[in-house]
Design a protein around this motif. Structure first.
Motif, PDB file in Angstrom:
ATOM      1  N   SER A 153       0.855  -1.197   0.000  1.00  0.00           N
ATOM      2  CA  SER A 153       0.000   0.000   0.000  1.00  0.00           C
ATOM      3  C   SER A 153       0.885   1.238   0.000  1.00  0.00           C
ATOM      4  O   SER A 153       1.835   1.339   0.773  1.00  0.00           O
ATOM      5  CB  SER A 153      -0.914   0.003   1.224  1.00  0.00           C
ATOM      6  N   THR A 154       0.558   2.178  -0.872  1.00  0.00           N
ATOM      7  CA  THR A 154       1.318   3.410  -0.982  1.00  0.00           C
ATOM      8  C   THR A 154       0.384   4.609  -0.862  1.00  0.00           C
ATOM      9  O   THR A 154      -0.813   4.518  -1.150  1.00  0.00           O
ATOM     10  CB  THR A 154       2.063   3.478  -2.326  1.00  0.00           C
ATOM     11  N   ARG A 155       0.924   5.736  -0.447  1.00  0.00           N
ATOM     12  CA  ARG A 155       0.134   6.953  -0.306  1.00  0.00           C
ATOM     13  C   ARG A 155      -0.153   7.593  -1.646  1.00  0.00           C
ATOM     14  O   ARG A 155      -1.144   8.286  -1.819  1.00  0.00           O
ATOM     15  CB  ARG A 155       0.879   7.939   0.595  1.00  0.00           C
ATOM     16  N   CYS A 156       0.728   7.368  -2.640  1.00  0.00           N
ATOM     17  CA  CYS A 156       0.557   7.959  -3.960  1.00  0.00           C
ATOM     18  C   CYS A 156       1.336   7.137  -4.976  1.00  0.00           C
ATOM     19  O   CYS A 156       2.168   6.301  -4.605  1.00  0.00           O
ATOM     20  CB  CYS A 156       1.021   9.417  -3.971  1.00  0.00           C
ATOM     21  N   GLU A 157       1.073   7.370  -6.246  1.00  0.00           N
ATOM     22  CA  GLU A 157       1.727   6.633  -7.320  1.00  0.00           C
ATOM     23  C   GLU A 157       3.155   7.141  -7.484  1.00  0.00           C
ATOM     24  O   GLU A 157       3.409   8.333  -7.633  1.00  0.00           O
ATOM     25  CB  GLU A 157       0.963   6.838  -8.634  1.00  0.00           C
ATOM     26  N   GLY A 158       4.099   6.205  -7.444  1.00  0.00           N
ATOM     27  CA  GLY A 158       5.503   6.590  -7.565  1.00  0.00           C
ATOM     28  C   GLY A 158       6.260   6.488  -6.255  1.00  0.00           C
ATOM     29  O   GLY A 158       7.327   7.086  -6.092  1.00  0.00           O
ATOM     30  N   GLU A 159       5.707   5.716  -5.323  1.00  0.00           N
ATOM     31  CA  GLU A 159       6.337   5.551  -4.019  1.00  0.00           C
ATOM     32  C   GLU A 159       6.524   4.067  -3.722  1.00  0.00           C
ATOM     33  O   GLU A 159       5.688   3.243  -4.060  1.00  0.00           O
ATOM     34  CB  GLU A 159       5.481   6.186  -2.925  1.00  0.00           C
ATOM     35  N   CYS A 160       7.639   3.739  -3.105  1.00  0.00           N
ATOM     36  CA  CYS A 160       7.893   2.359  -2.666  1.00  0.00           C
ATOM     37  C   CYS A 160       8.177   2.399  -1.171  1.00  0.00           C
ATOM     38  O   CYS A 160       9.185   2.956  -0.731  1.00  0.00           O
ATOM     39  CB  CYS A 160       9.076   1.755  -3.426  1.00  0.00           C
ATOM     40  N   VAL A 161       7.273   1.831  -0.392  1.00  0.00           N
ATOM     41  CA  VAL A 161       7.356   1.908   1.068  1.00  0.00           C
ATOM     42  C   VAL A 161       7.463   0.506   1.655  1.00  0.00           C
ATOM     43  O   VAL A 161       6.715  -0.396   1.270  1.00  0.00           O
ATOM     44  CB  VAL A 161       6.129   2.631   1.660  1.00  0.00           C
ATOM     45  N   VAL A 162       8.390   0.344   2.578  1.00  0.00           N
ATOM     46  CA  VAL A 162       8.527  -0.914   3.315  1.00  0.00           C
ATOM     47  C   VAL A 162       8.120  -0.642   4.758  1.00  0.00           C
ATOM     48  O   VAL A 162       8.813   0.090   5.471  1.00  0.00           O
ATOM     49  CB  VAL A 162       9.966  -1.453   3.258  1.00  0.00           C
ATOM     50  N   VAL A 163       6.987  -1.188   5.178  1.00  0.00           N
ATOM     51  CA  VAL A 163       6.478  -0.991   6.541  1.00  0.00           C
ATOM     52  C   VAL A 163       6.770  -2.250   7.353  1.00  0.00           C
ATOM     53  O   VAL A 163       6.332  -3.348   6.994  1.00  0.00           O
ATOM     54  CB  VAL A 163       4.974  -0.688   6.542  1.00  0.00           C
ATOM     55  N   ILE A 164       7.518  -2.081   8.431  1.00  0.00           N
ATOM     56  CA  ILE A 164       7.940  -3.211   9.255  1.00  0.00           C
ATOM     57  C   ILE A 164       7.364  -3.058  10.656  1.00  0.00           C
ATOM     58  O   ILE A 164       7.495  -1.991  11.279  1.00  0.00           O
ATOM     59  CB  ILE A 164       9.478  -3.295   9.343  1.00  0.00           C
ATOM     60  N   ALA A 165       6.707  -4.112  11.141  1.00  0.00           N
ATOM     61  CA  ALA A 165       6.195  -4.104  12.515  1.00  0.00           C
ATOM     62  C   ALA A 165       7.366  -4.016  13.500  1.00  0.00           C
ATOM     63  O   ALA A 165       8.424  -4.602  13.276  1.00  0.00           O
ATOM     64  CB  ALA A 165       5.378  -5.364  12.775  1.00  0.00           C
ATOM     65  N   TYR A 166       7.160  -3.273  14.578  1.00  0.00           N
ATOM     66  CA  TYR A 166       8.255  -3.034  15.517  1.00  0.00           C
ATOM     67  C   TYR A 166       8.761  -4.333  16.147  1.00  0.00           C
ATOM     68  O   TYR A 166       9.955  -4.468  16.423  1.00  0.00           O
ATOM     69  CB  TYR A 166       7.810  -2.064  16.608  1.00  0.00           C
ATOM     70  N   SER A 167       7.860  -5.281  16.342  1.00  0.00           N
ATOM     71  CA  SER A 167       8.284  -6.568  16.908  1.00  0.00           C
ATOM     72  C   SER A 167       9.278  -7.267  15.978  1.00  0.00           C
ATOM     73  O   SER A 167      10.241  -7.887  16.430  1.00  0.00           O
ATOM     74  CB  SER A 167       7.071  -7.470  17.139  1.00  0.00           C
ATOM     75  N   TRP A 168       9.040  -7.136  14.663  1.00  0.00           N
ATOM     76  CA  TRP A 168       9.954  -7.746  13.700  1.00  0.00           C
ATOM     77  C   TRP A 168      11.245  -6.955  13.564  1.00  0.00           C
ATOM     78  O   TRP A 168      12.289  -7.501  13.167  1.00  0.00           O
ATOM     79  CB  TRP A 168       9.267  -7.898  12.343  1.00  0.00           C
ATOM     80  N   VAL A 169      11.200  -5.667  13.874  1.00  0.00           N
ATOM     81  CA  VAL A 169      12.433  -4.885  13.902  1.00  0.00           C
ATOM     82  C   VAL A 169      13.363  -5.426  14.978  1.00  0.00           C
ATOM     83  O   VAL A 169      14.576  -5.554  14.776  1.00  0.00           O
ATOM     84  CB  VAL A 169      12.119  -3.394  14.163  1.00  0.00           C
ATOM     85  N   ILE A 170      12.798  -5.767  16.140  1.00  0.00           N
ATOM     86  CA  ILE A 170      13.585  -6.343  17.229  1.00  0.00           C
ATOM     87  C   ILE A 170      14.123  -7.715  16.839  1.00  0.00           C
ATOM     88  O   ILE A 170      15.297  -8.036  17.085  1.00  0.00           O
ATOM     89  CB  ILE A 170      12.744  -6.445  18.519  1.00  0.00           C
ATOM     90  N   VAL A 171      13.256  -8.527  16.212  1.00  0.00           N
ATOM     91  CA  VAL A 171      13.681  -9.862  15.769  1.00  0.00           C
ATOM     92  C   VAL A 171      14.831  -9.749  14.776  1.00  0.00           C
ATOM     93  O   VAL A 171      15.847 -10.466  14.874  1.00  0.00           O
ATOM     94  CB  VAL A 171      12.499 -10.628  15.139  1.00  0.00           C
ATOM     95  N   ASP A 172      14.701  -8.849  13.819  1.00  0.00           N
ATOM     96  CA  ASP A 172      15.745  -8.680  12.812  1.00  0.00           C
ATOM     97  C   ASP A 172      17.024  -8.147  13.432  1.00  0.00           C
ATOM     98  O   ASP A 172      18.130  -8.518  13.018  1.00  0.00           O
ATOM     99  CB  ASP A 172      15.251  -7.726  11.719  1.00  0.00           C
ATOM    100  N   LEU A 173      16.887  -7.277  14.425  1.00  0.00           N
ATOM    101  CA  LEU A 173      18.061  -6.758  15.114  1.00  0.00           C
ATOM    102  C   LEU A 173      18.863  -7.883  15.757  1.00  0.00           C
ATOM    103  O   LEU A 173      20.093  -7.923  15.677  1.00  0.00           O
ATOM    104  CB  LEU A 173      17.629  -5.743  16.172  1.00  0.00           C
ATOM    105  N   VAL A 174      18.157  -8.823  16.377  1.00  0.00           N
ATOM    106  CA  VAL A 174      18.823  -9.939  17.055  1.00  0.00           C
ATOM    107  C   VAL A 174      19.409 -10.918  16.047  1.00  0.00           C
ATOM    108  O   VAL A 174      20.586 -11.308  16.124  1.00  0.00           O
ATOM    109  CB  VAL A 174      17.838 -10.662  17.993  1.00  0.00           C
TER     110      VAL A 174
END
Length: 340
Positions: A181-202
């Motif tokens: 999902s993007t706010r407008c045409e011409g955007e690439c957004v990666v939305v990461i849940a904060y819990s997965w940010v912690i998992v990826d950090l570890v």
């Protein structure tokens, strides 16, 4: 340059002028910004060229088909692909901030980027383990570490990286184009849940970083103890020349290990610390771009650390540049006769 002057160097347009839902794009005209684009383009070319030299060297010369060099080859393949695909796309994003490649590419690029980064980290960990066994258990190294076993670990590392990235993006709704999902045409957004940010950090930083730091610390301590033991024997024999050689060797080992650790931490710490401050990573955000490029530049530095410091690489590059590798018997050349 103050904020007003900075804004005067930006021309605001639209990514798709004929589309009412088009994103606005900002074209930066400041000379420093143009210099930055040229510099990053040179970094991309340099990354591809240097890693390609490493790949050709290890693949062509049979003498270099060792377990350690296979790990360096795996690292160079990942870094080469970063310079060939990931860096150019990131440079394109810096030119006018718009995403023109569509949702499918927006879905695929994070997968490629993450897999290559994870595979590169796996290779760094495997190299640390390989050096640990070679230094701490040299008598059993040839039986415990073979080309076949190393190849299997490389395949396992790449497969695990792919599986983790697919799992990571799937649970963050970024695995299919329809989920983006993007706010407008011409955007690439990666939305990461904060819990997965912690998992990826570890998983992607704390664990590999800890392993590398611990192993290289042990390696350095063991190498230092071995050097002191040999120096003691030489002292008994009153061989002053030998003492100087060993002291120089110990210093070089310390500098090399220090460089490995410093570059690794300098490239990855800022990126993961910034990821803790937000629950979404926007592809065109300034902070994500700057720290993301630090991680990418690590792919340029890796071959310098793990290949250029090796004499066989400098000699093999000479053969490649002089086109001597096209001779029928060139693959059997003895690059380091004094060590084999």
């Amino acid at each position: 340059m103050n904020y007003t002057d900075y804004r005067q160097n930006i021309t605001v347009q639209y990514c798709f002028p004929d589309n009412n839902s088009s994103c606005r794009k900002e074209i930066y005209t400041a000379p420093m910004y143009k210099f930055l684009l040229v510099f990053l383009s040179c970094v991309s070319v340099f990354t591809v060229f240097l890693n390609l030299l490493v790949i050709i060297s290890i693949s062509h010369f049979k003498q270099l088909h060792t377990p350690t060099n296979l790990l360096i080859l795996s690292l160079s393949v990942a870094d080469l692909l970063v310079g060939l695909f990931v860096m150019p796309v990131n440079i394109m994003q810096l030119i006018d901030s718009c995403w023109y490649l569509g949702k499918m590419a927006c879905c695929v690029l994070p997968v490629i980027n993450s897999v290559l980064s994870s595979a590169s980290l796996c290779s760094l960990v495997f190299i640390a383990v390989d050096r640990y066994i070679a230094i701490c258990d040299p008598l059993l190294y040839s039986t415990r570490v073979t080309v076949c076993k190393t190849s299997l670990f490389i395949i396992l590392g790449w497969s695990s990286s792919l599986f983790y990235v697919i799992l990571y993006l799937y649970f963050n709704d970024h695995f299919l184009p329809s989920q983006i999902s993007t706010r407008c045409e011409g955007e690439c957004v990666v939305v990461i849940a904060y819990s997965w940010v912690i998992v990826d950090l570890v998983v992607s930083f704390v664990v590999p970083c800890s392993v590398i730091l611990i192993l290289y610390s042990v390696i350095f301590n063991v190498a230092r103890r071995q050097a002191k033991a040999v120096r003691a024997v030489i002292n008994d024999a009153s061989n002053k020349q030998g003492i100087k050689v060993l002291s120089s060797s110990e210093t070089k080992a310390a500098k090399k290990l220090g460089t490995v650790i410093f570059v690794y931490l300098a490239c990855w710490i800022p990126f993961y610390l910034s990821s803790l401050s937000t629950d979404s990573l926007i592809f065109v955000s300034v902070i994500y771009t700057v720290f993301g490029w630090l991680v990418l530049i690590n792919s340029s530095v890796n071959p310098l650390i793990y290949a250029i410091f090796y004499p066989w690489f400098r000699k093999s590059v000479t053969f490649i540049v002089k086109c001597r590798i096209f001779k029928s018997s060139s693959s059997r050349l003895n690059l380091l006769p004094e060590q084999f």
